[in-house]
Design an enzyme around this catalytic site. Structure first.
Site, PDB file in Angstrom:
ATOM      1  N   ARG A 136     -23.463  68.554  22.236  1.00  0.00           N
ATOM      2  CA  ARG A 136     -23.046  69.654  23.115  1.00  0.00           C
ATOM      3  C   ARG A 136     -23.155  69.280  24.893  1.00  0.00           C
ATOM      4  O   ARG A 136     -23.412  70.100  25.589  1.00  0.00           O
ATOM      5  CB  ARG A 136     -23.489  70.759  22.962  1.00  0.00           C
ATOM      6  N   LYS A 158     -13.828  66.163  36.169  1.00  0.00           N
ATOM      7  CA  LYS A 158     -12.679  66.204  35.138  1.00  0.00           C
ATOM      8  C   LYS A 158     -12.940  64.852  34.413  1.00  0.00           C
ATOM      9  O   LYS A 158     -12.901  63.748  35.074  1.00  0.00           O
ATOM     10  CB  LYS A 158     -11.444  66.039  35.697  1.00  0.00           C
ATOM     11  N   GLU A 200      -4.528  56.467  47.104  1.00  0.00           N
ATOM     12  CA  GLU A 200      -5.196  57.962  46.784  1.00  0.00           C
ATOM     13  C   GLU A 200      -6.111  58.211  48.146  1.00  0.00           C
ATOM     14  O   GLU A 200      -5.985  59.273  48.597  1.00  0.00           O
ATOM     15  CB  GLU A 200      -6.236  57.706  45.602  1.00  0.00           C
ATOM     16  N   LYS A 242     -12.135  64.741  49.249  1.00  0.00           N
ATOM     17  CA  LYS A 242     -11.731  65.142  48.056  1.00  0.00           C
ATOM     18  C   LYS A 242     -12.731  66.400  47.722  1.00  0.00           C
ATOM     19  O   LYS A 242     -12.485  67.390  46.907  1.00  0.00           O
ATOM     20  CB  LYS A 242     -11.796  64.222  47.070  1.00  0.00           C
ATOM     21  N   GLU A 252      -9.950  74.425  39.064  1.00  0.00           N
ATOM     22  CA  GLU A 252      -8.410  74.241  39.330  1.00  0.00           C
ATOM     23  C   GLU A 252      -7.786  75.444  38.852  1.00  0.00           C
ATOM     24  O   GLU A 252      -6.987  75.563  37.919  1.00  0.00           O
ATOM     25  CB  GLU A 252      -7.867  73.128  38.373  1.00  0.00           C
ATOM     26  N   ARG A 260      -7.422  72.663  44.185  1.00  0.00           N
ATOM     27  CA  ARG A 260      -7.029  71.543  43.442  1.00  0.00           C
ATOM     28  C   ARG A 260      -5.530  70.952  43.424  1.00  0.00           C
ATOM     29  O   ARG A 260      -5.547  69.727  43.148  1.00  0.00           O
ATOM     30  CB  ARG A 260      -7.641  71.090  42.277  1.00  0.00           C
ATOM     31  N   ASN A 264      -2.404  67.036  43.828  1.00  0.00           N
ATOM     32  CA  ASN A 264      -0.932  66.431  43.050  1.00  0.00           C
ATOM     33  C   ASN A 264      -0.019  65.803  44.039  1.00  0.00           C
ATOM     34  O   ASN A 264       1.035  65.436  43.725  1.00  0.00           O
ATOM     35  CB  ASN A 264      -0.300  67.558  42.210  1.00  0.00           C
ATOM     36  N   HIS A 267       2.113  62.795  43.183  1.00  0.00           N
ATOM     37  CA  HIS A 267       1.824  62.599  41.913  1.00  0.00           C
ATOM     38  C   HIS A 267       3.134  63.177  40.738  1.00  0.00           C
ATOM     39  O   HIS A 267       3.053  62.689  39.910  1.00  0.00           O
ATOM     40  CB  HIS A 267       0.459  63.111  41.294  1.00  0.00           C
ATOM     41  N   HIS A 271       3.948  60.163  39.001  1.00  0.00           N
ATOM     42  CA  HIS A 271       3.673  60.061  37.463  1.00  0.00           C
ATOM     43  C   HIS A 271       4.999  60.003  36.566  1.00  0.00           C
ATOM     44  O   HIS A 271       4.859  59.044  35.658  1.00  0.00           O
ATOM     45  CB  HIS A 271       3.025  61.552  36.885  1.00  0.00           C
ATOM     46  N   HIS A 283      -1.189  53.024  38.988  1.00  0.00           N
ATOM     47  CA  HIS A 283      -1.045  54.282  39.417  1.00  0.00           C
ATOM     48  C   HIS A 283      -0.734  54.688  40.828  1.00  0.00           C
ATOM     49  O   HIS A 283       0.135  55.406  41.061  1.00  0.00           O
ATOM     50  CB  HIS A 283      -2.478  54.967  38.985  1.00  0.00           C
TER      51      HIS A 283
END
Ligand SMILES: NC(=O)c1ccc[n+]([C@@H]2O[C@H](COP(=O)([O-])OP(=O)(O)OC[C@H]3O[C@@H](n4cnc5c(N)ncnc54)[C@H](O)[C@@H]3O)[C@@H](O)[C@H]2O)c1
Length: 381
Positions: A136, A158, A200, A242, A252, A260, A264, A267, A271, A283
């Site tokens: 956990r 994340k 980025e 960031k 988010e 947040r 993107n 992106h 993506h 990326h």
């Protein structure tokens, strides 16, 4: 670490606090040369006395840096259990995740122990999720070694692996105990991956700080020459941008345009191009093309003038990133990008939340359907 430059006067490490809402506390992101030497103390200060740490890394990074980092950790009184996964996105899969957890079990890990992620964003996401799920949740310390992971993936909590249905679909928020960013790891990162991280960083500048954007362009040579003392403060600045965004919206959940979701920027189309390229593009390379596409959408919508696209293209060229978005808009490639956009997981009711800039530092979110989006990018070309 191997292949280091001879030591010269080091600038002092910079520490940035990132807020963890669930616990009403923050974790430090420490940026500077040699900061791994503080890891043991920080771990003990924040987590009592761990008996063991799992040093999770990949098959590229571990042979280059693993022994040296393990040695430093042992000198700090920690028992180190190395866990090495294959390099590349294919490691972000459920069987690899379960294998990492199995290795923790077989090594007798318990709740007092901790995981250290030494690698790029793939290792950070995989090791972070393993730490989130094992018993956990045990602590994870992020030691990012790619520029992309240093300025982006390691900060914000994340963690995820991919499913057949898409990237990052099985994940959690598991905030790190601390993040240690040593720019000297970049000695062994190839220039293409370095540029991918710069995309980025440029994104953080484009969204939140025109000054950071310009500083990055001016520092292009310093990055490719691995001038650590010049680039460490820029890495810290990008992390701060960031972190400030993540602190405003840790889970988010903010309304479009406030939190947040802004990260993107570049992106959505990025993506789609990344997936249409079958991941032949790195990326950040795909994000670079996505940022140019976003500038075109802003112009087509009369939200920005043509100078925004020109500024972004000039910056991308300086940072050795691709700019030819038109190559991805027509023929088979264009069709593949359109299909990928239609699958975008952020799509709601056929619409895509799309981040645009009115100018550097002035982001907002508009709603578009994928077909309309590509028509705007093509039309403004
Ligand atoms: N969690 C988040 O918030 C977040 C944010 C952005 C990206 N990500 C994830 O991060 C991943 C991409 O990260 P990445 O670009 O670091 O990919 P990566 O981890 O695959 O690293 C890129 C390549 O560089 C190698 N490498 C890393 N550091 C090195 C070093 N110092 N020397 C030599 N080689 C080195 C790796 O082995 C790999 O081959 C994706 O899976 C993405 O989903 C997560």
């Amino acid at each position: 670490m191997n292949q280091r430059r001879p030591a010269r006067k080091r600038t002092k490490p910079v520490a940035i606090d990132v807020f963890v809402p669930a616990d009403a506390k923050s974790y430090p992101v420490v940026v500077g040369r040699g900061v791994i030497g503080r890891l043991g103390d920080e771990l003990r200060r924040r987590h009592g006395a761990p008996e063991r740490v799992a040093l999770v890394s990949d098959s590229n990074v571990f042979p280059l840096h693993g022994e040296a980092v393990a040695e430093q950790l042992k000198e700090q009184g920690l028992r180190v259990v190395p866990i090495v996964v294959d390099a590349g996105e294919q490691a972000k899969q459920v069987p690899v995740l379960l294998d990492v957890i199995d290795q923790l079990l077989r090594a007798g890990f318990g709740r007092r122990d901790a995981v250290i992620a030494l690698g790029g964003g793939v290792v950070g996401d995989l090791a972070g999720l393993a730490a989130a799920l094992f018993m956990r949740g045990i602590p994870v310390v992020q030691c990012p070694t790619s520029l992309l992971a240093q300025v982006d993936a390691s900060v914000g909590g994340k963690v995820a692996v991919d499913l057949a249905a898409g990237k990052n679909l099985l994940g959690a928020f598991h905030f790190p105990l601390a993040v240690f960013v040593d720019p000297e790891f970049l000695a062994t990162l190839d220039d293409r991956q370095l540029a991918s991280g710069l995309a980025e960083m440029l994104k953080h500048g484009a969204l939140f700080s025109p000054e950071h954007f310009r500083q990055l362009v001016d520092a292009a040579d310093a990055f490719f020459n691995r001038d650590y003392d010049a680039i460490a403060p820029l890495i810290a600045a990008s992390v701060s941008l960031k972190a400030a965004c993540v602190n405003r919206d840790p889970f988010e959940q903010s309304d479009a345009g406030k939190g947040r979701v802004l990260l993107n920027f570049g992106h959505t189309v990025g993506h789609a191009i990344e997936s249409a390229s079958n991941y032949a593009l790195a990326h950040g390379e795909a994000v670079a093309l996505g940022m140019r596409a976003a500038a075109r959408v802003a112009r087509a919508k009369n939200m920005a003038g043509p100078e925004l696209e020109a500024t972004i293209v000039a910056a991308l060229e300086r940072l050795r990133l691709p700019t030819d978005v038109d190559a991805w808009l027509s023929g088979e490639r264009g069709a593949a990008v359109e299909r990928a956009l239609a699958h975008d997981k952020k799509r709601g009711g056929g619409q895509v939340s799309f981040v645009v800039l009115a100018a550097l530092g002035e982001p907002s979110v508009i709603s578009l359907n994928p077909r309309e989006l590509l028509a705007l990018v093509r039309g403004a070309g």
